[in-house]
Write an enzyme that holds these catalytic residues in place. Structure first.
Site, short mmCIF file in Angstrom:
data_model
loop_
_atom_site.label_atom_id
_atom_site.label_comp_id
_atom_site.label_asym_id
_atom_site.label_seq_id
_atom_site.Cartn_x
_atom_site.Cartn_y
_atom_site.Cartn_z
N GLU A 198 8.33 -9.13 -5.75
CA GLU A 198 9.02 -8.64 -6.94
C GLU A 198 9.73 -7.34 -6.61
O GLU A 198 9.27 -6.56 -5.77
CB GLU A 198 8.05 -8.46 -8.11
CG GLU A 198 6.81 -7.65 -7.79
CD GLU A 198 5.81 -7.64 -8.93
OE1 GLU A 198 6.24 -7.63 -10.10
OE2 GLU A 198 4.60 -7.64 -8.65
N GLY A 247 7.83 -13.38 -15.26
CA GLY A 247 6.49 -13.11 -14.78
C GLY A 247 5.59 -12.70 -15.93
O GLY A 247 5.84 -13.02 -17.10
N ARG A 263 4.25 1.82 2.03
CA ARG A 263 2.79 1.87 2.05
C ARG A 263 2.24 0.45 2.00
O ARG A 263 2.97 -0.52 1.77
CB ARG A 263 2.26 2.65 0.84
CG ARG A 263 2.64 2.05 -0.52
CD ARG A 263 2.05 2.85 -1.66
NE ARG A 263 2.50 2.38 -2.97
CZ ARG A 263 1.89 1.43 -3.68
NH1 ARG A 263 0.81 0.83 -3.20
NH2 ARG A 263 2.35 1.09 -4.88
N PHE A 276 -5.75 0.43 -7.67
CA PHE A 276 -5.88 1.72 -8.34
C PHE A 276 -6.95 1.64 -9.44
O PHE A 276 -7.14 0.60 -10.07
CB PHE A 276 -4.53 2.13 -8.94
CG PHE A 276 -3.48 2.39 -7.89
CD1 PHE A 276 -3.33 3.64 -7.33
CD2 PHE A 276 -2.66 1.36 -7.45
CE1 PHE A 276 -2.38 3.87 -6.34
CE2 PHE A 276 -1.70 1.57 -6.48
CZ PHE A 276 -1.57 2.84 -5.91
#
Length: 312
Positions: free
Chosen positions: A259, A198, A284, A289
Site C-alpha cells: 500500500e 482496503g 525501516r 506499535f
C-alpha cells in the site's frame, strides 16, 4: 515495436534480422548493454534488431522447486524492452516441446528459418537447446552453414566488480536493499497492480493509502518494511510512502500487503486503476506499535523522511 507470441507468424516485413536471446528478467544494465550492441551492429548491416525471450524461467518447467521468482512479469518485461528502440520482441512459450528441441533445430528452424536471422549478439555464457547443449562454440561452428554471424558481448560488471545478473537483483530485493537494486537495474524497481478498497485504516489514521490487489500484482515484492518512492498513475508520478508487509499492529492484514500513501495529496481517486509503485529507499523494517498514537507518530516520521529524501 512488434510483439510476437507465435514465432511461426513472425511478420515477413521484418527482416532479415539481427537477434539477441535471453530471459531478460528485470532488464538490468547487462541486458541493456547486450541490446544496445544489437542495435549498433544491426544498423551497420541494415538488419532489423529483434529480441527473443521466454514467457517463464526454464526452471519452472524442469525443476519448479528451484525456479527463482521473476523480477518482472512478462508484460513488464516486454514494456521495458520496447523502450530499447528495437523492431520486435518474440516471446517464446517455454513448454515441454521447446525444452526438447535440439540446438541444431533451434538455430536452423526457428532462428534462421522462421525469424530470418543473419546476426546473433549474445553473452559468452549463453546456453540453449535441449539440456542446454547449445552454446557459443556451437553457434560459431555453424555460422557458414546457416549464413549468420556471431558477436559475443562480454559481461558487464558493477562498481564492485560483480557481474550484472538477475540473481543479484533478487538478492537486493529480498533484503530490502532497493538502492542497490536500482544500481543494477538502472531504474527504480517497480510493482504494478490494481488499486482496490482496503480496510481504510490508513484514512482513519490520517494517512489514506492506495492498496494494491495481491492477485493483480506484477513484479518481485521486496522485503517487508516501509519505503520512500513514487506512485505512478496515468503517466504522472506522485511522491509516496510505501508499506510492504502485514502491518503487525493490526490483526488480519494479509502477508506482503502493498500500500502507498501519496504525500500531500488526499483527494485523488485511484480505485480500480492500474498503477505502478517505484521503490527508492527502504526507511525501516515492519514494526508492531503499542498504541495508535505511536503508530501515527512513526508514519508521520516516514512521510517526513520520504519528503526529504525525494527533495519535495
Amino acid at each position: 515495436m512488434k510483439v510476437v507470441t507465435d514465432q511461426t507468424e513472425f511478420p515477413k516485413e521484418i527482416g532479415p534480422t539481427a537477434i539477441t536471446i535471453g530471459k531478460f528478467d528485470g532488464l538490468h544494465f547487462g541486458h541493456r548493454k547486450l541490446i544496445s550492441q544489437l542495435r549498433l551492429e544491426s544498423q551497420k548491416r541494415g538488419l532489423a534488431p529483434v529480441a527473443v525471450t521466454f514467457d517463464r524461467h526454464p526452471m519452472t518447467l524442469v525443476a519448479p522447486e528451484k525456479a527463482p521468482k521473476p523480477i518482472v512479469s512478462v508484460a513488464q518485461k516486454v514494456d521495458l524492452i520496447a523502450k530499447q528502440n528495437i523492431d520486435a520482441t518474440v516471446v517464446l512459450e517455454f513448454n515441454r516441446e521447446l525444452s526438447h528441441v535440439p540446438p541444431l533445430e533451434f538455430v536452423r528452424d526457428l532462428l534462421v528459418g522462421q525469424l530470418g536471422m543473419r546476426l546473433i549478439v549474445i553473452g559468452r555464457d549463453f546456453k540453449f537447446g535441449h539440456k542446454g547443449l547449445g552454446d557459443v562454440d556451437f553457434l560459431i561452428a555453424h555460422e557458414r552453414e546457416f549464413g549468420y554471424q556471431v558477436i559475443i558481448v562480454e559481461d558487464e560488471a558493477g562498481e564492485n566488480g560483480r557481474r550484472a545478473s538477475s540473481t543479484w537483483v533478487r538478492e537486493c530485493l529480498e533484503s530490502g536493499d532497493v538502492e542497490s537494486a536500482t544500481e543494477v537495474l538502472g531504474r527504480y524497481h517497480m510493482l504494478r497492480g490494481t488499486v482496490v478498497h482496503g480496510a481504510k485504516r490508513g484514512r482513519e489514521l490520517g494517512f489514506p493509502t492506495a492498496n494494491l490487489e495481491a492477485e493483480t500484482l506484477e513484479g518481485f515484492i521486496p522485503a517487508d518494511g516501509v519505503y520512500a518512492g513514487w506512485l505512478r498513475s496515468e503517466g504522472k508520478n506522485y511522491p509516496a510512502s510505501i508499506s510492504v508487509g502485514n502491518n503487525p499492529t493490526f490483526e488480519g492484514v494479509p502477508q506482503k500487503q502493498v500500500e502507498a500513501h501519496i504525500i500531500d495529496l488526499d483527494d485523488i481517486d485511484l480505485y480500480d486503476k492500474r498503477v505502478e509503485v517505484l521503490f527508492v529507499r527502504r526507511l525501516r523494517g515492519m514494526e508492531k506499535f503499542d498504541s495508535l498514537e505511536a503508530l501515527i507518530d512513526r508514519i508521520q516520521l516516514d512521510v517526513d523522511e520520504t519528503r526529504t529524501l525525494l527533495q519535495l
